[in-house]
Design an enzyme around this catalytic site. Sequence first.
Site, PDB file in Angstrom:
ATOM      1  N   GLU A  61      14.547 -15.304   0.035  1.00  0.00           N
ATOM      2  CA  GLU A  61      14.908 -16.313   1.026  1.00  0.00           C
ATOM      3  C   GLU A  61      13.933 -17.480   1.029  1.00  0.00           C
ATOM      4  OE1 GLU A  61      14.954 -14.374   4.771  1.00  0.00           O
ATOM      5  OE2 GLU A  61      16.510 -12.909   4.223  1.00  0.00           O
ATOM      6  N   ASP A 102       0.835  -1.198   0.000  1.00  0.00           N
ATOM      7  CA  ASP A 102       0.000   0.000   0.000  1.00  0.00           C
ATOM      8  C   ASP A 102       0.873   1.254   0.000  1.00  0.00           C
ATOM      9  OD1 ASP A 102      -2.752   1.169   0.376  1.00  0.00           O
ATOM     10  OD2 ASP A 102      -1.807   1.958   2.183  1.00  0.00           O
TER      11      ASP A 102
END
Length: 578
Positions: free
Chosen positions: A258, A209
Amino acid sequence: MTTQHTPSSPGWWHDAVIYQVYPRSFADGNGDGMGDLAGIRSRLPYLRDLGVDAVWLSPFYASPQADGGYDVADYRAIDPMFGTLPDAEAVIADAHDLGLRIIVDIVPNHCSDQHEWFRRAVAEGPGSTARERFHFRKGRGRNGELPPNDWESIFGGPAWTRLPDGEWYLHLFAPEQPDFNWEHPAVQDEFRSILRFWLDLGVDGFRVDVAHGLVKAPGLPDMGHGEQLKLLGNQVLPFFDQDGVHAVYRAWRAVLEEYAGDRIAVAEAWAPTTARTALYVRPDELHQAFNFHYLNTSWDADRLRTVIDESLDSMRPVGAPATWVLSNHDVVRHRTRLGGGLDRARAAALLMLALPGSAYLYQGEELGLPEVLDLPDEVRQDPSFFRANGQDGLRDGCRVPIPWSGDEPPYGFGAADPWLPQPADWAPLTVQAQTGDPDSTLELYRTALALRRTHPGLGAGDAVEWLDAPDGVLAFRRPGGLVCTANTTGAAVTLPERPGRRVLISSLSSLSSSDLPPSVTPSPSHPASSPSPHDPSPSPADLSYLSNTDSDELVAHGGVLVAQGCVIPADTTIWWEE
């Protein structure tokens, strides 16, 4: 280990259709009139059958709800109005079982004024190190009675609020939404931790956002003009689209990498140009960025062609997919916004889904829902509605709960009256009423999305080949043997020749026999349209009914062949197979 993608094997987000769920308004599972996670979970099979690839959930975090959940008090907790953390985990697990990915909203520009960090900063007073995580300043004027600068809130009025101790704090949105100071290491560390929390729970990505708003210009300089800010504007401003945001997203990309499973992040970035937007999706930053330039384009062939070219040209050098969107929770629904009624909305949707890249759908657009324009003032909750000189305050009209079944409100949304009232004339628009009706907007979307999954000329890509066409008509070819024509005018247009050997789908519902030349009147043994209402809706693997239309017959769903040309009705988009 992450999957490495080559140009011939792009990541799933390069052609994904992503469906936005606004949790308050999607489905009410506990009967309190408010949509919730249990309701979402119960309707996931519907989204699977619709044919989308991923579901984006607007915020469901703990929040005082000053701005519909975009004022987050705790980023690791679920607001009780939506359920519990186990409910969220169940939604993620069920979605994965159905072959759907889950993208959640993350709100990094600001938090709630009830967030523990901000409450501590207020309590400790001027000089507290807790205030360094936000933008606290002394005021201007003889006694500090004026805001620190001339910045305005997106929702209207000053972007600063003064506390009783005399200091002011920055909030680009509502006063209940203080902005974080992203120069502070603790803010950066906290949000990387929040990302890992949700990634560990199995989410497939984040919609970021106000991705362009985190970093402010050094010294917080004045804007220097009095033009009211626009929620989806393209103004050049000292608190939006600063170059410093890109270091944040490079660090976030490292976190995403990751994790196995192609986790992504999508920028809600209101940048002045498509070229600036492309900076957010460079290979070491985010994966997608919303295309607000396309959303803001009117139903006009020349303007659409320009923004399509600009979008594709900007994304191509950075290797990111263009994205296309017509509606979301912040704008008037496109059926109403574009004018022209349902025919134009259907044509716009089919045009969007033919473009190369990824597409976003907003809940209810597949039902052809219009904006609700007559909500009484006493039920409105959009914060900008209550502030002078703000936005139009009409975002509630696109957030009215969607209709599922039945002849009267709440139309299967839940057992109680919904939090925003639904129109009394929505019975024909319910999922139940439209399912199996070949002329319905829902079946149009289902068929189009099934074709996107199977046709080699749809989905991922970075270019279109424009074809000659009359004024007001867009015509382009996609590699893989697909041509799309879109008549954006208010009158029928004759193309000089047929664009393809057969029609795959048209946005116009089936023509009646009286509309057709005698030689091409359909017969029961050779229908000109989609399956009968008694037939099941098509699945991605079963599109055989589309093969009944060839170059010598009626153009299915509208479009009459004349000599060597073809008449395309007003506000109609057709997909042709070459």
